[in-house]
Design a protein around this motif. Structure first.
Motif, PDB file in Angstrom:
ATOM      1  N   THR A 140      -5.162 -53.950 -13.478  1.00  0.00           N
ATOM      2  CA  THR A 140      -5.925 -55.122 -13.912  1.00  0.00           C
ATOM      3  C   THR A 140      -5.446 -56.342 -13.149  1.00  0.00           C
ATOM      4  O   THR A 140      -4.341 -56.836 -13.391  1.00  0.00           O
ATOM      5  CB  THR A 140      -5.765 -55.360 -15.423  1.00  0.00           C
ATOM      6  N   PRO A 141      -6.246 -56.838 -12.193  1.00  0.00           N
ATOM      7  CA  PRO A 141      -5.796 -57.958 -11.366  1.00  0.00           C
ATOM      8  C   PRO A 141      -5.390 -59.192 -12.186  1.00  0.00           C
ATOM      9  O   PRO A 141      -4.469 -59.906 -11.801  1.00  0.00           O
ATOM     10  CB  PRO A 141      -7.024 -58.259 -10.496  1.00  0.00           C
ATOM     11  N   GLU A 142      -6.081 -59.413 -13.325  1.00  0.00           N
ATOM     12  CA  GLU A 142      -5.795 -60.602 -14.114  1.00  0.00           C
ATOM     13  C   GLU A 142      -4.363 -60.616 -14.649  1.00  0.00           C
ATOM     14  O   GLU A 142      -3.790 -61.667 -14.912  1.00  0.00           O
ATOM     15  CB  GLU A 142      -6.792 -60.712 -15.275  1.00  0.00           C
ATOM     16  N   GLU A 143      -3.788 -59.435 -14.834  1.00  0.00           N
ATOM     17  CA  GLU A 143      -2.420 -59.348 -15.348  1.00  0.00           C
ATOM     18  C   GLU A 143      -1.385 -59.541 -14.248  1.00  0.00           C
ATOM     19  O   GLU A 143      -0.194 -59.681 -14.530  1.00  0.00           O
ATOM     20  CB  GLU A 143      -2.208 -57.988 -16.023  1.00  0.00           C
ATOM     21  N   GLY A 144      -1.841 -59.572 -13.020  1.00  0.00           N
ATOM     22  CA  GLY A 144      -0.933 -59.794 -11.904  1.00  0.00           C
ATOM     23  C   GLY A 144      -0.253 -58.515 -11.457  1.00  0.00           C
ATOM     24  O   GLY A 144      -0.138 -57.551 -12.217  1.00  0.00           O
ATOM     25  N   PRO A 145       0.196 -58.480 -10.208  1.00  0.00           N
ATOM     26  CA  PRO A 145       0.804 -57.263  -9.672  1.00  0.00           C
ATOM     27  C   PRO A 145       2.153 -56.912 -10.284  1.00  0.00           C
ATOM     28  O   PRO A 145       2.590 -55.772 -10.222  1.00  0.00           O
ATOM     29  CB  PRO A 145       0.953 -57.594  -8.177  1.00  0.00           C
ATOM     30  N   GLU A 146       2.817 -57.891 -10.917  1.00  0.00           N
ATOM     31  CA  GLU A 146       4.163 -57.635 -11.430  1.00  0.00           C
ATOM     32  C   GLU A 146       4.197 -56.529 -12.469  1.00  0.00           C
ATOM     33  O   GLU A 146       5.230 -55.884 -12.677  1.00  0.00           O
ATOM     34  CB  GLU A 146       4.753 -58.915 -12.030  1.00  0.00           C
ATOM     35  N   SER A 147       3.054 -56.290 -13.137  1.00  0.00           N
ATOM     36  CA  SER A 147       3.022 -55.266 -14.183  1.00  0.00           C
ATOM     37  C   SER A 147       3.309 -53.875 -13.626  1.00  0.00           C
ATOM     38  O   SER A 147       3.694 -52.970 -14.378  1.00  0.00           O
ATOM     39  CB  SER A 147       1.661 -55.265 -14.885  1.00  0.00           C
ATOM     40  N   LEU A 148       3.119 -53.693 -12.327  1.00  0.00           N
ATOM     41  CA  LEU A 148       3.406 -52.403 -11.686  1.00  0.00           C
ATOM     42  C   LEU A 148       4.626 -52.483 -10.777  1.00  0.00           C
ATOM     43  O   LEU A 148       4.824 -51.619  -9.920  1.00  0.00           O
ATOM     44  CB  LEU A 148       2.191 -51.944 -10.874  1.00  0.00           C
ATOM     45  N   GLY A 149       5.451 -53.519 -10.969  1.00  0.00           N
ATOM     46  CA  GLY A 149       6.563 -53.711 -10.048  1.00  0.00           C
ATOM     47  C   GLY A 149       6.041 -54.154  -8.693  1.00  0.00           C
ATOM     48  O   GLY A 149       4.856 -54.484  -8.542  1.00  0.00           O
ATOM     49  N   HIS A 150       6.892 -54.138  -7.692  1.00  0.00           N
ATOM     50  CA  HIS A 150       6.448 -54.619  -6.380  1.00  0.00           C
ATOM     51  C   HIS A 150       5.349 -53.732  -5.786  1.00  0.00           C
ATOM     52  O   HIS A 150       4.573 -54.166  -4.940  1.00  0.00           O
ATOM     53  CB  HIS A 150       7.627 -54.717  -5.401  1.00  0.00           C
ATOM     54  N   ILE A 151       5.241 -52.478  -6.289  1.00  0.00           N
ATOM     55  CA  ILE A 151       4.190 -51.583  -5.823  1.00  0.00           C
ATOM     56  C   ILE A 151       2.821 -52.147  -6.193  1.00  0.00           C
ATOM     57  O   ILE A 151       1.809 -51.872  -5.536  1.00  0.00           O
ATOM     58  CB  ILE A 151       4.362 -50.173  -6.419  1.00  0.00           C
ATOM     59  N   GLY A 152       2.780 -52.954  -7.240  1.00  0.00           N
ATOM     60  CA  GLY A 152       1.527 -53.573  -7.630  1.00  0.00           C
ATOM     61  C   GLY A 152       0.939 -54.458  -6.555  1.00  0.00           C
ATOM     62  O   GLY A 152      -0.272 -54.709  -6.533  1.00  0.00           O
ATOM     63  N   GLU A 153       1.787 -54.937  -5.650  1.00  0.00           N
ATOM     64  CA  GLU A 153       1.291 -55.775  -4.556  1.00  0.00           C
ATOM     65  C   GLU A 153       0.367 -54.993  -3.631  1.00  0.00           C
ATOM     66  O   GLU A 153      -0.520 -55.573  -2.991  1.00  0.00           O
ATOM     67  CB  GLU A 153       2.452 -56.374  -3.760  1.00  0.00           C
ATOM     68  N   ILE A 154       0.571 -53.685  -3.562  1.00  0.00           N
ATOM     69  CA  ILE A 154      -0.311 -52.858  -2.734  1.00  0.00           C
ATOM     70  C   ILE A 154      -1.716 -52.882  -3.314  1.00  0.00           C
ATOM     71  O   ILE A 154      -2.700 -53.145  -2.614  1.00  0.00           O
ATOM     72  CB  ILE A 154       0.208 -51.415  -2.646  1.00  0.00           C
ATOM     73  N   MET A 155      -1.813 -52.619  -4.633  1.00  0.00           N
ATOM     74  CA  MET A 155      -3.114 -52.639  -5.277  1.00  0.00           C
ATOM     75  C   MET A 155      -3.717 -54.045  -5.238  1.00  0.00           C
ATOM     76  O   MET A 155      -4.924 -54.216  -5.056  1.00  0.00           O
ATOM     77  CB  MET A 155      -2.995 -52.162  -6.719  1.00  0.00           C
TER      78      MET A 155
END
Length: 213
Positions: A140-155
């Motif tokens: 969910t982009p609105e929650e920001g990438p931090e919710s998936l750790g730094h890997i969230g930055e990929i998404m």
């Protein structure tokens, strides 16, 4: 899909018949050596390979009276013309195309009629929207990438890229529907190739053994 096949077929088609150095010169004029794999070796290899595959007809041309070696001029066959339009339509439609493939497709988009060009671009937008929808079931982009750790930055990167790609494509559709550019069957097309002997201000100037063939 490799951009080089579409670029080479499209460049030859715009000339009607062209030798390898003309094709190289055109692609450097478009800056394709900077944003794709259209380097001299790749260009000359593609010409010879597609001639073997029956997509191009190779004409052996005698040396000029001024001297110099004979050249080979290439011309699209019926199969080559069909392959060109197949690659062009795929380049414009597929939402996950590499940037160089999409760039090549945009470079030749006016070879299609206006209505088909718009339909293909709309298909690209739908693909981007469907891909984004499937991804955001898990991210969910609105929650920001931090919710998936730094890997969230990929998404985060890919979702933002999809959003930007869809926005740009919608803008292009709007411009085309508004009458921008001259498409197939509408009159004299924009000339995007260099005439024989015309100086190329963007040429790399780096010689290649294929330049003389």
């Amino acid at each position: 899909m490799s951009a080089i096949r579409l670029l080479v077929l499209g460049a030859v088609r715009q000339h009607g018949r062209a030798h390898g150095y003309q094709v190289r010169n055109d692609l450097e004029y478009w800056g394709a050596h900077e944003w794709s794999n259209a380097k001299p070796g790749s260009i000359y290899h593609a010409l010879k390979q597609m001639a073997k595959q029956g997509l191009l007809h190779a004409h052996e041309i005698a040396p000029s009276t001024a001297g110099g070696p004979p050249r080979t001029e290439y011309e699209l066959t019926e199969s080559g013309d069909a392959e060109y339009f197949s690659l062009l339509r795929e380049a414009l439609t597929s939402y996950d195309q590499r940037m160089d493939v999409l760039s090549a497709g945009i470079g030749f988009i006016v070879d299609l009629d206006r209505r088909e060009a718009v339909e293909l671009l709309r298909a690209r937008v739908r693909g981007l929207e469907e891909w984004r929808s499937s991804v955001t079931e898990y991210y969910t982009p609105e929650e920001g990438p931090e919710s998936l750790g730094h890997i969230g930055e990929i998404m985060n990167f890919w979702v933002h890229s999809a959003d930007a790609g869809a926005q740009w494509t919608r803008g292009l559709i709007e411009r085309i529907e508004g009458g921008a550019y001259t498409f197939a069957g509408e009159g004299e097309p924009f000339v995007g190739v260099l005439a024989e002997g015309q100086q190329n201000p963007y040429a790399t100037g780096v010689p290649h053994e294929g330049d003389l063939s």
